[in-house]
Design a protein around this motif. Structure first.
Motif, PDB file in Angstrom:
ATOM      1  N   ALA A  58       0.832  -1.206   0.000  1.00 23.93           N
ATOM      2  CA  ALA A  58       0.000   0.000   0.000  1.00 23.93           C
ATOM      3  C   ALA A  58       0.866   1.256   0.000  1.00 23.93           C
ATOM      4  N   LYS A  59       0.270   2.352  -0.493  1.00 22.15           N
ATOM      5  CA  LYS A  59       0.950   3.646  -0.446  1.00 22.15           C
ATOM      6  C   LYS A  59       1.079   4.064   1.008  1.00 22.15           C
ATOM      7  N   GLY A  60       2.262   4.471   1.373  1.00 23.96           N
ATOM      8  CA  GLY A  60       2.511   4.915   2.742  1.00 23.96           C
ATOM      9  C   GLY A  60       2.240   6.402   2.895  1.00 23.96           C
ATOM     10  N   PRO A  61       2.395   6.893   4.109  1.00 24.28           N
ATOM     11  CA  PRO A  61       2.200   8.330   4.341  1.00 24.28           C
ATOM     12  C   PRO A  61       3.245   9.140   3.570  1.00 24.28           C
ATOM     13  N   GLY A  62       2.801  10.238   3.021  1.00 19.03           N
ATOM     14  CA  GLY A  62       3.699  11.110   2.283  1.00 19.03           C
ATOM     15  C   GLY A  62       4.018  10.643   0.879  1.00 19.03           C
ATOM     16  N   TYR A  63       3.336   9.609   0.393  1.00 20.38           N
ATOM     17  CA  TYR A  63       3.633   9.043  -0.925  1.00 20.38           C
ATOM     18  C   TYR A  63       3.516  10.103  -2.021  1.00 20.38           C
ATOM     19  N   GLU A  64       2.388  10.805  -2.064  1.00 19.78           N
ATOM     20  CA  GLU A  64       2.149  11.770  -3.149  1.00 19.78           C
ATOM     21  C   GLU A  64       3.145  12.925  -3.093  1.00 19.78           C
ATOM     22  N   MET A  65       3.462  13.394  -1.893  1.00 15.45           N
ATOM     23  CA  MET A  65       4.427  14.482  -1.759  1.00 15.45           C
ATOM     24  C   MET A  65       5.815  14.007  -2.212  1.00 15.45           C
ATOM     25  N   ASP A  66       6.203  12.810  -1.781  1.00 11.77           N
ATOM     26  CA  ASP A  66       7.493  12.256  -2.187  1.00 11.77           C
ATOM     27  C   ASP A  66       7.537  12.035  -3.700  1.00 11.77           C
ATOM     28  N   LEU A  67       6.437  11.563  -4.274  1.00  8.14           N
ATOM     29  CA  LEU A  67       6.383  11.331  -5.717  1.00  8.14           C
ATOM     30  C   LEU A  67       6.590  12.637  -6.476  1.00  8.14           C
ATOM     31  N   GLY A  68       5.938  13.691  -6.028  1.00  8.08           N
ATOM     32  CA  GLY A  68       6.114  14.998  -6.670  1.00  8.08           C
ATOM     33  C   GLY A  68       7.547  15.487  -6.578  1.00  8.08           C
ATOM     34  N   GLN A  69       8.167  15.305  -5.408  1.00  8.26           N
ATOM     35  CA  GLN A  69       9.555  15.737  -5.231  1.00  8.26           C
ATOM     36  C   GLN A  69      10.502  14.891  -6.077  1.00  8.26           C
ATOM     37  N   CYS A  70      10.257  13.589  -6.141  1.00 11.54           N
ATOM     38  CA  CYS A  70      11.117  12.712  -6.947  1.00 11.54           C
ATOM     39  C   CYS A  70      10.981  13.017  -8.432  1.00 11.54           C
ATOM     40  N   ARG A  71       9.767  13.309  -8.877  1.00 18.36           N
ATOM     41  CA  ARG A  71       9.577  13.672 -10.297  1.00 18.36           C
ATOM     42  C   ARG A  71      10.249  14.999 -10.608  1.00 18.36           C
ATOM     43  N   ALA A  72      10.210  15.943  -9.663  1.00 19.84           N
ATOM     44  CA  ALA A  72      10.882  17.232  -9.870  1.00 19.84           C
ATOM     45  C   ALA A  72      12.395  17.022  -9.955  1.00 19.84           C
ATOM     46  N   LEU A  73      12.915  16.152  -9.121  1.00 19.53           N
ATOM     47  CA  LEU A  73      14.343  15.827  -9.166  1.00 19.53           C
ATOM     48  C   LEU A  73      14.702  15.207 -10.513  1.00 19.53           C
ATOM     49  N   ALA A  74      13.881  14.282 -10.974  1.00 20.74           N
ATOM     50  CA  ALA A  74      14.143  13.588 -12.234  1.00 20.74           C
ATOM     51  C   ALA A  74      14.006  14.523 -13.444  1.00 20.74           C
ATOM     52  N   ALA A  75      13.172  15.540 -13.340  1.00 15.64           N
ATOM     53  CA  ALA A  75      12.954  16.460 -14.464  1.00 15.64           C
ATOM     54  C   ALA A  75      14.229  17.201 -14.844  1.00 15.64           C
ATOM     55  N   ASN A  76      15.116  17.394 -13.898  1.00 14.41           N
ATOM     56  CA  ASN A  76      16.363  18.119 -14.173  1.00 14.41           C
ATOM     57  C   ASN A  76      17.516  17.189 -14.513  1.00 14.41           C
ATOM     58  N   TYR A  77      17.250  15.916 -14.605  1.00 13.46           N
ATOM     59  CA  TYR A  77      18.296  14.926 -14.764  1.00 13.46           C
ATOM     60  C   TYR A  77      18.790  14.844 -16.201  1.00 13.46           C
ATOM     61  N   ARG A  78      20.042  15.155 -16.419  1.00 17.95           N
ATOM     62  CA  ARG A  78      20.785  14.925 -17.651  1.00 17.95           C
ATOM     63  C   ARG A  78      20.165  15.552 -18.900  1.00 17.95           C
ATOM     64  N   GLU A  79      19.761  16.805 -18.826  1.00 16.50           N
ATOM     65  CA  GLU A  79      19.232  17.534 -19.985  1.00 16.50           C
ATOM     66  C   GLU A  79      20.258  17.589 -21.112  1.00 16.50           C
ATOM     67  N   GLU A  80      21.545  17.623 -20.758  1.00 12.05           N
ATOM     68  CA  GLU A  80      22.574  17.740 -21.799  1.00 12.05           C
ATOM     69  C   GLU A  80      22.587  16.539 -22.731  1.00 12.05           C
ATOM     70  N   ASP A  81      22.090  15.378 -22.262  1.00 12.10           N
ATOM     71  CA  ASP A  81      22.042  14.201 -23.127  1.00 12.10           C
ATOM     72  C   ASP A  81      21.112  14.427 -24.314  1.00 12.10           C
ATOM     73  N   LEU A  82      20.024  15.149 -24.083  1.00 11.65           N
ATOM     74  CA  LEU A  82      19.083  15.431 -25.162  1.00 11.65           C
ATOM     75  C   LEU A  82      19.754  16.299 -26.229  1.00 11.65           C
TER      76      LEU A  82
END
Length: 122
Positions: free
Chosen positions: A31-55
């Motif tokens: 099951a989804k634990g406490p803070g799942y949605e907040m953590d998911l948003g933060q993790c997606r924000a972190l991933a959004a900046n990942y390795r733009e130079e590769d593109l």
């Protein structure tokens, strides 16, 4: 050749309209634990900046290869074919790099969520 550029652009645009890999819902082993949605948003924000130079590298590399192929295949000695090859190569290279980058970003989200204690398996 202009038709080839337009066709390639349309194909890449259609492919880009699909759901991105990084935005797909995560698979959980529990099951989804406490803070799942907040953590998911933060993790997606972190991933959004990942390795733009590769593109950018993918687009540049594709343009170089496409230009070389266009120049080598040019039987009329017209520089236009090299430019068309570079344009098509750039589009294809950028599309491939974008797909790879999207998969890498999904991996970042998965590892980030696992690191925060969520039962993510994929």
């Amino acid at each position: 050749m202009i038709r080839a550029i337009i066709l390639t652009g349309l194909i890449l645009t259609a492919a880009a309209c699909g759901q991105r890999e990084v935005d797909r819902p995560l698979t959980l082993d529990g099951a989804k634990g406490p803070g799942y949605e907040m953590d998911l948003g933060q993790c997606r924000a972190l991933a959004a900046n990942y390795r733009e130079e590769d593109l950018r590298r993918g687009a540049i590399g594709g343009a170089v290869v496409g230009g070389i192929i266009g120049a080598v295949d040019d039987s009329s000695n017209d520089a236009g074919d090299a430019l068309v090859g570079a344009a098509i190569g750039g589009l294809v290279g950028a599309a491939e790099a974008s797909a790879e980058l999207d998969e890498l970003r999904r991996d970042v989200v998965i590892r980030c969520m696992m690191g925060r204690g969520h039962p993510v398996i994929g």
